[in-house]
Design an enzyme around this catalytic site. Structure first.
Site, mmCIF file in Angstrom:
data_model
loop_
_atom_site.group_PDB
_atom_site.id
_atom_site.type_symbol
_atom_site.label_atom_id
_atom_site.label_comp_id
_atom_site.label_asym_id
_atom_site.label_seq_id
_atom_site.Cartn_x
_atom_site.Cartn_y
_atom_site.Cartn_z
ATOM 1 N N HIS A 499 84.763 -40.167 59.529
ATOM 2 C CA HIS A 499 84.577 -39.825 58.103
ATOM 3 C C HIS A 499 84.392 -40.431 57.589
ATOM 4 O O HIS A 499 84.941 -41.161 57.030
ATOM 5 C CB HIS A 499 86.472 -39.768 58.084
ATOM 6 C CG HIS A 499 87.311 -39.063 59.823
ATOM 7 N ND1 HIS A 499 87.756 -39.014 60.593
ATOM 8 C CD2 HIS A 499 86.367 -37.938 60.724
ATOM 9 C CE1 HIS A 499 87.854 -38.862 61.453
ATOM 10 N NE2 HIS A 499 86.847 -37.660 61.833
HETATM 11 C C1 LIG Z 1 82.084 -36.701 66.612
HETATM 12 C C2 LIG Z 1 82.861 -36.054 65.535
HETATM 13 C C3 LIG Z 1 83.475 -36.573 65.983
HETATM 14 C C4 LIG Z 1 84.843 -35.772 64.837
HETATM 15 N N1 LIG Z 1 85.771 -35.170 65.197
HETATM 16 C C5 LIG Z 1 86.563 -34.673 64.130
HETATM 17 C C6 LIG Z 1 88.043 -34.264 64.118
HETATM 18 O O1 LIG Z 1 88.501 -34.336 65.251
HETATM 19 N N2 LIG Z 1 89.178 -34.362 63.134
HETATM 20 C C7 LIG Z 1 88.425 -33.713 61.728
HETATM 21 O O2 LIG Z 1 88.938 -33.528 60.943
HETATM 22 N N3 LIG Z 1 86.848 -33.962 61.630
HETATM 23 C C8 LIG Z 1 86.129 -34.502 62.532
HETATM 24 N N4 LIG Z 1 84.712 -34.640 62.520
HETATM 25 C C9 LIG Z 1 84.516 -34.536 61.118
HETATM 26 C C10 LIG Z 1 84.243 -32.607 61.224
HETATM 27 O O3 LIG Z 1 83.131 -32.808 62.005
HETATM 28 C C11 LIG Z 1 83.783 -32.749 59.341
HETATM 29 O O4 LIG Z 1 83.881 -33.011 58.363
HETATM 30 C C12 LIG Z 1 83.016 -31.773 59.521
HETATM 31 O O5 LIG Z 1 82.460 -31.132 60.151
HETATM 32 C C13 LIG Z 1 82.589 -31.275 58.140
HETATM 33 O O6 LIG Z 1 81.167 -30.516 57.417
HETATM 34 P P1 LIG Z 1 80.832 -29.846 56.338
HETATM 35 O O7 LIG Z 1 80.062 -28.496 57.317
HETATM 36 O O8 LIG Z 1 80.872 -30.366 55.281
HETATM 37 O O9 LIG Z 1 79.587 -30.547 57.273
HETATM 38 P P2 LIG Z 1 78.677 -30.627 58.797
HETATM 39 O O10 LIG Z 1 79.552 -30.240 59.525
HETATM 40 O O11 LIG Z 1 78.209 -32.108 58.798
HETATM 41 O O12 LIG Z 1 77.407 -29.513 58.130
HETATM 42 C C14 LIG Z 1 76.514 -29.184 56.974
HETATM 43 C C15 LIG Z 1 75.594 -29.107 58.224
HETATM 44 O O13 LIG Z 1 74.066 -28.972 56.753
HETATM 45 C C16 LIG Z 1 72.927 -29.837 57.267
HETATM 46 N N5 LIG Z 1 72.464 -30.018 56.195
HETATM 47 C C17 LIG Z 1 72.457 -30.895 55.934
HETATM 48 N N6 LIG Z 1 71.241 -31.559 54.748
HETATM 49 C C18 LIG Z 1 70.699 -30.139 54.998
HETATM 50 C C19 LIG Z 1 69.031 -29.703 54.208
HETATM 51 N N7 LIG Z 1 68.407 -30.985 52.884
HETATM 52 N N8 LIG Z 1 68.985 -28.878 54.845
HETATM 53 C C20 LIG Z 1 69.413 -28.009 55.253
HETATM 54 N N9 LIG Z 1 70.911 -28.020 56.393
HETATM 55 C C21 LIG Z 1 71.213 -29.330 56.216
HETATM 56 C C22 LIG Z 1 73.432 -30.065 58.458
HETATM 57 O O14 LIG Z 1 71.964 -30.207 59.551
HETATM 58 C C23 LIG Z 1 74.691 -29.721 59.208
HETATM 59 O O15 LIG Z 1 74.525 -28.788 60.115
HETATM 60 C C24 LIG Z 1 84.156 -35.622 62.995
HETATM 61 C C25 LIG Z 1 82.579 -35.717 63.566
HETATM 62 C C26 LIG Z 1 81.810 -36.247 64.180
HETATM 63 C C27 LIG Z 1 80.838 -36.190 64.394
#
Ligand SMILES: Cc1cc2nc3c(=O)[nH]c(=O)nc-3n(C[C@H](O)[C@H](O)[C@H](O)COP(=O)(O)OP(=O)(O)OC[C@H]3O[C@@H](n4cnc5c(N)ncnc54)[C@H](O)[C@@H]3O)c2cc1C
Ligand code: SF4
Lengths: 578, 247
Positions: A499
């Site tokens: 995180h």
């Molecule tokens: C193993 C693991 C376990 C977790 N467990 C928890 C949990 O239990 N509870 C919790 O609250 N949180 C957890 N998290 C954190 C949680 O996954 C994230 O907070 C959440 O997924 C964030 O969502 P997001 O959409 O902001 O980002 P992301 O899920 O990271 O999505 C961002 C997307 O943008 C894409 N991207 C990035 N840069 C570019 C670019 N330049 N061009 C095109 N696409 C791009 C990426 O490929 C990705 O698919 C965990 C994380 C991990 C890694």
């Protein structure tokens, strides 16, 4: 020459939870949305062979390909930052669904204290509780304002849970009941109660029963398969963007999901964005996707990097403390103690967010007057499902290899279990994100540079919370209890916590924050930046509930912006700069 | 306390008990292909990866000199030895696992950032070497042999176990000089790869007959624990591998 593509209403960079929520909400409202995702397509069908610890939890198959792009890292301003060449401290998602495809599913609401942390700390403990190098700020929104969006996220995700006795401000029940309990979790519950603490079954997106969400998507019942954290769910039982918001957006016919599209910059003309440039990573072709509104949903790191690279917003400067992009980067302080028990538990069974937790040492729930830190962390026992490559723990003093190692690691496999804490992390003037002057990604753009070290506040919090974790294990009757020590400096190698937050923070004052409380940029009205990058500090819970709530609020903001244009929130300027 | 609870729930019963039947929902995941396969051990398939039958995976894909492979094998066996618990690294097939991994994406660092410039960095900045994993393994193995020859005037494979341990400890404590990488880093990689090979799904060539899982009482890849998760008793199960999920 980049090929220009016809203008759409909205383009999102990245299709994880944040991108998925924006897509589903806006396409339901009739807008045309293009979602650009650098990774590959991914659905439940891709998880039929997922019970493979080596491929997914050791070689991190679902994570970002670091050969194309990584970060550089240093502990302090006067060090040379070097690339994080392989995964360790934290993991970064990629592909459709982002990290939401393989998260654990712990789904929390941050506390009222989190949103007004600066005012509340000053009020209760005086202005000097933390030295001035800690750039603590209120978030420009209150818990009460955000609560409806939190509930909206939960109803979409179907979160299973039980009311937290120390969070009376929560008024609605969870959409689904808590998950099943297990003997070890029951023991934690009993021991915590004996210690006069307030344990409860924690909220989980590993759904306890079949659930149909308000968008009409059905989630299945968790099978407690033990391959959850870092794995996709082969049952479609773990709420993820892949089984909820993305199909909802696609169903409208207004959403175009374009995979293998890596965005390299935001195209703009002064103070207005006109679209984004991306590379088709399979062919190398470049495209400009024009749009009325640009939404960055590319996670903490790329949200920050794309703004710095595109020269949008004012970069943060740690020497002067001015500027905002890159500011208040925070981690999370994972306190942990392990208990070694006489009896065997069915430790291989479990689920990503199957746990019992307590908040007695989280937020400002305990008096910090005589303590040299603020905030705290939730303290949890989880039954994740132990797996044999990663779990070779034995009481300290056991050799790390050879005959005794083998015998001991086998003996304790089903007999040891940790109590862990998500410790809050406070921003520090010297912990920040910027562009690296030396290292480049596969497309020739600078890598993001992370300057980060544990602070005195972190160390004090870690020490205090670890001791509390150990007390509970002792009360549980563990034969051996071993608190883990924090490394002297933050180390990029060992796995710690996934995180990471900050870099593009929200607030009430444009001088000290990048975004208003709709996550609209103060400096560029038609750019919204969604993710944990908006957090002004990191709280004592997992972040995604808050990311989801902020995404729902931003979606509402984007619809408002279509009507009224300009800034959605009146600027409040800080006294000191006025 | 080895309470045994036989898992003899039939597939029909599983489907009746699970939410799928209740809601008429097939998630599209493994369950989509469950019908007609043997998740519940109703029909046993002959085990694969066993030394009893000829196993064509047991050949070298990366190493060219058999001696290098034998040194590697001897080292892994010291890290994860055969003992009263059961098989050691060699019997489990760990050296083949490592050989095969070195030939592929792992050995060639396909998903790691390998661009320069390279600096050694602080203790907190992680590995910083232009060498790929297969290069590190090769350098490490050759250096182990070198150490053995100069200290004992014999090949590593002909040493007593304790002597082999002494050499491994020197690497672990970073007392041997390798080009562009610390010997401690090589040792760490060797140790991790050995443990991975012992406990990974047998599909990778190690963990033969799931013997390492049996030692740890790890049930492998089961369909569900829905009706077992609350059990007060420790349930011993016959492990399942990913092979069992391929219809
Ligand atoms: C193993 C693991 C376990 C977790 N467990 C928890 C949990 O239990 N509870 C919790 O609250 N949180 C957890 N998290 C954190 C949680 O996954 C994230 O907070 C959440 O997924 C964030 O969502 P997001 O959409 O902001 O980002 P992301 O899920 O990271 O999505 C961002 C997307 O943008 C894409 N991207 C990035 N840069 C570019 C670019 N330049 N061009 C095109 N696409 C791009 C990426 O490929 C990705 O698919 C965990 C994380 C991990 C890694
Ligand atoms: S533990 Fe539950 S939610 Fe997690 S992957 Fe297994 S079945 Fe899915």
């Amino acid at each position: 020459m980049a090929k220009k593509l016809n203008k759409v209403d909205v383009v999102t960079v990245g299709v994880g939870w944040a991108g998925g929520i924006i897509a589903s909400e806006l396409t339901k409202a009739g807008l045309k949305v293009v979602g650009l995702e650098r990774g590959e397509e991914r659905t439940t069908e891709d998880f039929q062979m997922v019970h493979d610890e080596y491929r997914y939890a050791i070689r991190y198959e679902l994570m970002q390909d670091l050969s194309k792009e990584t970060i550089t890292f240093r502990n302090s301003l006067n060090e040379q930052a070097l690339p994080m060449r392989q995964y360790g401290a934290f993991l970064i998602g990629t592909g459709v669904g982002g990290a939401g495809a393989h998260w654990n599913g712990d789904t929390w609401f941050f506390s009222p204290y989190d949103f007004e942390i600066k005012s509340m700390t000053d009020k209760k403990y005086g202005k000097n509780k933390l030295p001035k190098e800690y750039t603590l700020q209120d978030w420009g929104i209150t818990y009460d304002e955000l609560a409806p969006y939190y509930h909206q996220f939960e109803k979409m995700a179907g979160t299973s849970g039980e009311l937290n006795p120390l969070r009376p401000e929560r008024t609605e029940e969870y959409p689904t009941p808590p998950m099943k309990s297990t003997p070890i979790l029951d023991r934690y519950m009993e021991a915590a109660k004996k210690l006069k603490l307030h344990p409860f079954r924690q909220p989980s997106a590993n759904i306890s029963e079949v659930y149909k969400n308000p968008d009409g998507q059905t989630l299945n019942q968790c099978q407690y398969c033990g391959f959850c954290e870092k794995f996709g769910c082969e049952y479609g039982a773990k709420s993820s963007p892949n089984v909820t918001v993305i199909p909802t957006a696609l169903k409208t016919g207004n959403f175009e999901l374009r995979t293998h599209a890596n965005v390299t910059g935001i195209i703009h003309d002064g103070n207005k964005a006109t679209g984004v440039r991306y590379v088709d990573v399979q062919t190398g072709e470049e495209f400009d996707q024009l749009a009325d509104v640009v939404v960055l949903t590319s996670y903490t790191l790329n949200n920050t990097r794309l703004l710095l690279q595109s020269e949008l917003g004012r970069p943060y400067n740690p020497e002067t403390g001015t500027g905002v992009i890159g500011k208040n980067y925070c981690y999370q302080i994972t306190a942990v103690a392990t208990g070694f028990f006489k009896e065997r538990f069915n430790a291989a069974m479990g689920a990503g967010s199957l746990g019992t937790t307590l908040d007695d040492y989280n937020n400002d729930n305990f008096d910090h007057s005589d303590l040299d830190f603020i905030h705290g962390g939730s303290i949890t026992m989880k039954q994740l499902g132990k797996r044999p490559i990663n779990e070779n723990g034995a009481p300290s003093g056991t050799p790390r290899w050879g005959k005794e190692f083998k015998a001991e690691s086998i003996k304790w496999f089903n007999r040891s279990i940790p109590v862990t804490s998500q410790g809050a992390s406070m921003p520090h003037r010297n912990n920040y994100l910027s562009l690296d002057p030396t290292y480049k990604d596969a497309y020739g753009n600078p890598l993001l540079r992370m300057t980060y070290d544990f602070t005195k506040q972190d160390q004090a919090l870690y020490k205090y919370i670890t001791a509390r974790c150990a007390e509970i294990l002792t009360e549980m009757g563990a034969e051996v209890v071993e608190p883990k020590e924090l490394t002297e400096h933050f180390d990029i190698v060992p796995a710690q916590n996934d995180h990471i937050t900050g870099g593009v923070i929200m607030g009430a004052d444009p001088e000290t924050s990048a975004l208003n409380n709709y996550l609209q940029m103060w400096d560029v009205d038609n750019v919204f930046v969604i993710g944990a990058s908006a957090f002004a500090h990191n709280g004592g819970y997992n972040p995604t509930g808050t990311v989801g709530a902020l995404a729902y609020r931003a979606a509402e903001g984007i619809l408002k912006y279509r009507e009224q244009k300009g800034q959605l929130v009146k600027r409040e300027s800080s006294n000191k700069l006025a | 306390m080895d309470e045994k609870s036989k898992s003899n729930m039939s597939r029909r019963k599983f489907i009746r008990n699970s939410s799928y039947a209740a809601g008429g929902l097939i998630g599209g995941g493994i369950l989509g292909s469950i019908i007609g396969t043997n998740y519940f051990g109703e029909t046993e398939q002959p085990s694969t990866g066993s030394s009893k039958e000829s196993n064509f995976n047991r050949a070298l894909m990366y190493f060219t000199r058999q001696s290098d492979f034998q040194i590697l094998s001897a080292a892994t066996e010291r890290i994860y030895p055969k003992d009263e618990n059961g098989a050691g690294a060699i019997q489990l097939g760990v050296p083949y696992f490592i050989d095969h991994e070195l030939a592929g994406a792992y050995g060639h660092n396909e998903r790691e950032y390998m661009k320069g410039p390279f600096f050694s960095g602080t203790d907190y900045q992680g590995y910083q070497t232009p060498l790929k994993r297969h290069d590190v393994f090769m350098a490490g193995i050759r250096a182990m042999e070198q150490e053995s020859k100069s200290n004992y005037d014999a090949s590593f494979i002909d040493l007593e176990g304790e002597q082999q341990d002494e050499i491994l400890k020197k690497f672990e404590n970073d007392e041997v000089k390798l080009k562009h990488v610390s010997s401690a880093y090589f040792f760490e990689m060797l140790r991790t790869a050995t443990i991975s090979g012992a406990y990974a799904d047998p599909l990778y060539g190690g963990n033969a007959d799931m013997e390492a899982w049996k030692m740890k009482n790890f049930p492998g890849s089961q369909m569900t624990y829905l009706n077992k998760i609350g059990s007060e008793k420790f349930i011993e199960m016959k492990p399942k591998s990913l092979r069992d999920h391929l219809s």
